[in-house]
Scaffold this motif. Sequence first.
Motif, PDB file in Angstrom:
ATOM      1  N   GLY A   1       0.804  -1.216   0.000  1.00 42.44           N
ATOM      2  CA  GLY A   1       0.000   0.000   0.000  1.00 42.44           C
ATOM      3  C   GLY A   1       0.834   1.261   0.000  1.00 42.44           C
ATOM      4  N   THR A   2       1.880   1.292   0.833  1.00 42.78           N
ATOM      5  CA  THR A   2       2.698   2.494   0.910  1.00 42.78           C
ATOM      6  C   THR A   2       3.512   2.702  -0.367  1.00 42.78           C
ATOM      7  N   GLU A   3       4.106   1.630  -0.884  1.00 42.07           N
ATOM      8  CA  GLU A   3       4.895   1.761  -2.112  1.00 42.07           C
ATOM      9  C   GLU A   3       4.023   2.149  -3.302  1.00 42.07           C
ATOM     10  N   ALA A   4       2.834   1.538  -3.384  1.00 38.01           N
ATOM     11  CA  ALA A   4       1.927   1.842  -4.497  1.00 38.01           C
ATOM     12  C   ALA A   4       1.499   3.305  -4.454  1.00 38.01           C
ATOM     13  N   ALA A   5       1.229   3.815  -3.258  1.00 35.38           N
ATOM     14  CA  ALA A   5       0.823   5.215  -3.128  1.00 35.38           C
ATOM     15  C   ALA A   5       1.934   6.150  -3.576  1.00 35.38           C
ATOM     16  N   LYS A   6       3.153   5.847  -3.178  1.00 35.52           N
ATOM     17  CA  LYS A   6       4.278   6.688  -3.567  1.00 35.52           C
ATOM     18  C   LYS A   6       4.473   6.678  -5.084  1.00 35.52           C
ATOM     19  N   LEU A   7       4.459   5.479  -5.672  1.00 35.19           N
ATOM     20  CA  LEU A   7       4.721   5.352  -7.108  1.00 35.19           C
ATOM     21  C   LEU A   7       3.577   5.909  -7.945  1.00 35.19           C
ATOM     22  N   GLN A   8       2.343   5.560  -7.584  1.00 33.70           N
ATOM     23  CA  GLN A   8       1.180   5.971  -8.361  1.00 33.70           C
ATOM     24  C   GLN A   8       1.029   7.488  -8.386  1.00 33.70           C
ATOM     25  N   ASN A   9       1.306   8.119  -7.243  1.00 35.32           N
ATOM     26  CA  ASN A   9       1.119   9.568  -7.131  1.00 35.32           C
ATOM     27  C   ASN A   9       2.408  10.363  -7.313  1.00 35.32           C
ATOM     28  N   GLN A  10       3.499   9.637  -7.515  1.00 36.84           N
ATOM     29  CA  GLN A  10       4.815  10.266  -7.721  1.00 36.84           C
ATOM     30  C   GLN A  10       5.151  11.248  -6.596  1.00 36.84           C
ATOM     31  N   TYR A  11       4.916  10.805  -5.373  1.00 35.02           N
ATOM     32  CA  TYR A  11       5.218  11.655  -4.229  1.00 35.02           C
ATOM     33  C   TYR A  11       6.731  11.770  -4.048  1.00 35.02           C
ATOM     34  N   PRO A  12       7.227  12.965  -3.801  1.00 31.38           N
ATOM     35  CA  PRO A  12       8.665  13.156  -3.583  1.00 31.38           C
ATOM     36  C   PRO A  12       9.044  12.847  -2.136  1.00 31.38           C
ATOM     37  N   VAL A  13       8.869  11.595  -1.730  1.00 31.34           N
ATOM     38  CA  VAL A  13       9.172  11.181  -0.362  1.00 31.34           C
ATOM     39  C   VAL A  13      10.005   9.911  -0.403  1.00 31.34           C
ATOM     40  N   SER A  14      10.640   9.630   0.707  1.00 29.01           N
ATOM     41  CA  SER A  14      11.411   8.406   0.874  1.00 29.01           C
ATOM     42  C   SER A  14      10.788   7.604   2.010  1.00 29.01           C
ATOM     43  N   LEU A  15      10.481   6.339   1.768  1.00 28.95           N
ATOM     44  CA  LEU A  15       9.849   5.479   2.761  1.00 28.95           C
ATOM     45  C   LEU A  15      10.920   4.677   3.502  1.00 28.95           C
ATOM     46  N   VAL A  16      10.899   4.780   4.802  1.00 27.59           N
ATOM     47  CA  VAL A  16      11.865   4.073   5.636  1.00 27.59           C
ATOM     48  C   VAL A  16      11.119   3.004   6.440  1.00 27.59           C
ATOM     49  N   TYR A  17      11.354   1.729   6.105  1.00 24.34           N
ATOM     50  CA  TYR A  17      10.626   0.624   6.729  1.00 24.34           C
ATOM     51  C   TYR A  17      11.413   0.098   7.918  1.00 24.34           C
ATOM     52  N   MET A  18      10.706  -0.075   9.039  1.00 26.15           N
ATOM     53  CA  MET A  18      11.349  -0.520  10.270  1.00 26.15           C
ATOM     54  C   MET A  18      10.529  -1.627  10.912  1.00 26.15           C
ATOM     55  N   GLN A  19      11.242  -2.569  11.519  1.00 32.56           N
ATOM     56  CA  GLN A  19      10.600  -3.719  12.132  1.00 32.56           C
ATOM     57  C   GLN A  19       9.844  -3.349  13.403  1.00 32.56           C
ATOM     58  N   GLU A  20       8.597  -3.792  13.484  1.00 27.63           N
ATOM     59  CA  GLU A  20       7.786  -3.638  14.695  1.00 27.63           C
ATOM     60  C   GLU A  20       7.965  -4.882  15.555  1.00 27.63           C
ATOM     61  N   ALA A  21       8.410  -4.705  16.775  1.00 27.30           N
ATOM     62  CA  ALA A  21       8.725  -5.838  17.645  1.00 27.30           C
ATOM     63  C   ALA A  21       7.546  -6.279  18.503  1.00 27.30           C
ATOM     64  N   CYS A  22       6.537  -5.435  18.645  1.00 29.00           N
ATOM     65  CA  CYS A  22       5.415  -5.703  19.556  1.00 29.00           C
ATOM     66  C   CYS A  22       5.907  -5.879  20.996  1.00 29.00           C
ATOM     67  N   LYS A  23       7.000  -5.201  21.317  1.00 29.82           N
ATOM     68  CA  LYS A  23       7.532  -5.143  22.675  1.00 29.82           C
ATOM     69  C   LYS A  23       7.858  -3.684  22.965  1.00 29.82           C
ATOM     70  N   ALA A  24       7.347  -3.176  24.063  1.00 34.34           N
ATOM     71  CA  ALA A  24       7.448  -1.746  24.335  1.00 34.34           C
ATOM     72  C   ALA A  24       8.891  -1.254  24.343  1.00 34.34           C
TER      73      ALA A  24
END
Length: 374
Positions: free
Chosen positions: A55-78
């Motif tokens: 979803g995030t990559e498609a939104a960036k590519l489809q709309n040609q947003y000038p942003v950089s997406l930084v993906y980070m692991q969610e640990a589900c631990k506070a």
Amino acid sequence: MRLAAKFCCLFTGLSVLTTGYAYGQANTDDKLQKIAVVAPFEGPYAVLAQQIRLGTEAAKLQNQYPVSLVYMQEACKADQDAATAEKIRQANIKYVIGYLCSESLEGAAPVLEQDGIAILSLGSRQPILQEQENRQNLGIYRLTPDRKLAANVLADKLAPQWQKTPFALLEDGTVQGRDFARTILQALKARGLEPALNDTYRPAQTSQNALIAQLKRAGINHILLGGEGDDAAIIARSAAAANWPLTIAGTESLLRFDPQNPLPVGLLMSGLPDMSMQASAEGAVKAVSALAQKQTDTGDMLADGYALPAYSAVQIVAQALADQSNPPKQPAEILRSTQFDTAIGAVSFSPAGLRKQNPYRLMRYNGKDFEPVE
């Protein structure tokens, strides 16, 4: 461990992916404004993170947003997610998308709040977090609608029909069941309705003959049920065996049922219609599907689950980043004062970070699917 909808998970480790299709790949353009995307890319529920990534990559590519997406692991631990949040702070990122686990938000939100970083949560709806947000203003904005909106739809739609009909309000004794009963009772009273019977039933029984006998003695043919689909099926089966016509209505908890214990035809639910069928989602659906087919690990995935909310979250952040106010507004001020056009429709947020629009609809089970009631 608390995760959105029916999912529960435990993830370990901390990994970072900067805009790219393969988890672990890094090719961030430092000249672009960064958006952090935090999700469980590793572990048994990585498929949910794949939906978010598509979803995030498609939104960036489809709309040609000038942003950089930084993906980070969610640990589900506070503690681990607090450490991830600190990395986001150090990277001077102002918007974060994702967070399916409540534990993640409990750890990350206080860290991110220090720099006024806004979180667009795609999953967690824990009431305790909402209460904490109201007290501390942690900058959490939820695309997932508040469950109270589901109760309001039931009250709005059923009140005119049940005005002169005795009905029962039954809950299963769980926290969610009691919360539903409390919320729907308040909504009904505001519309001039009171249940003829307000009680707790025993869930997970093989039959509900005693409950049906009680309803027959009271002349009650309508139930608002704060319980799961399995209980609704058993109650309906017991009513049919007693030749007692019964109308049952509830919320999304009815979707939790064993396929071997089918739901009764005519079951009413305040639920969310298929987002992919909305006119506003047409372009996003095509973009997500096209992107999925280009990749070996997602070729059979559709624009469902978290894909469209994630797509919409990028649309919201991109519009917020494009704000030209002088002096510049803080992320919280932009999100609370703007209505955003997205794939899931118009989105605006209350001061508490809740979505103002009510996407819930009254739906009826036809024996195969829930379809909207006109």
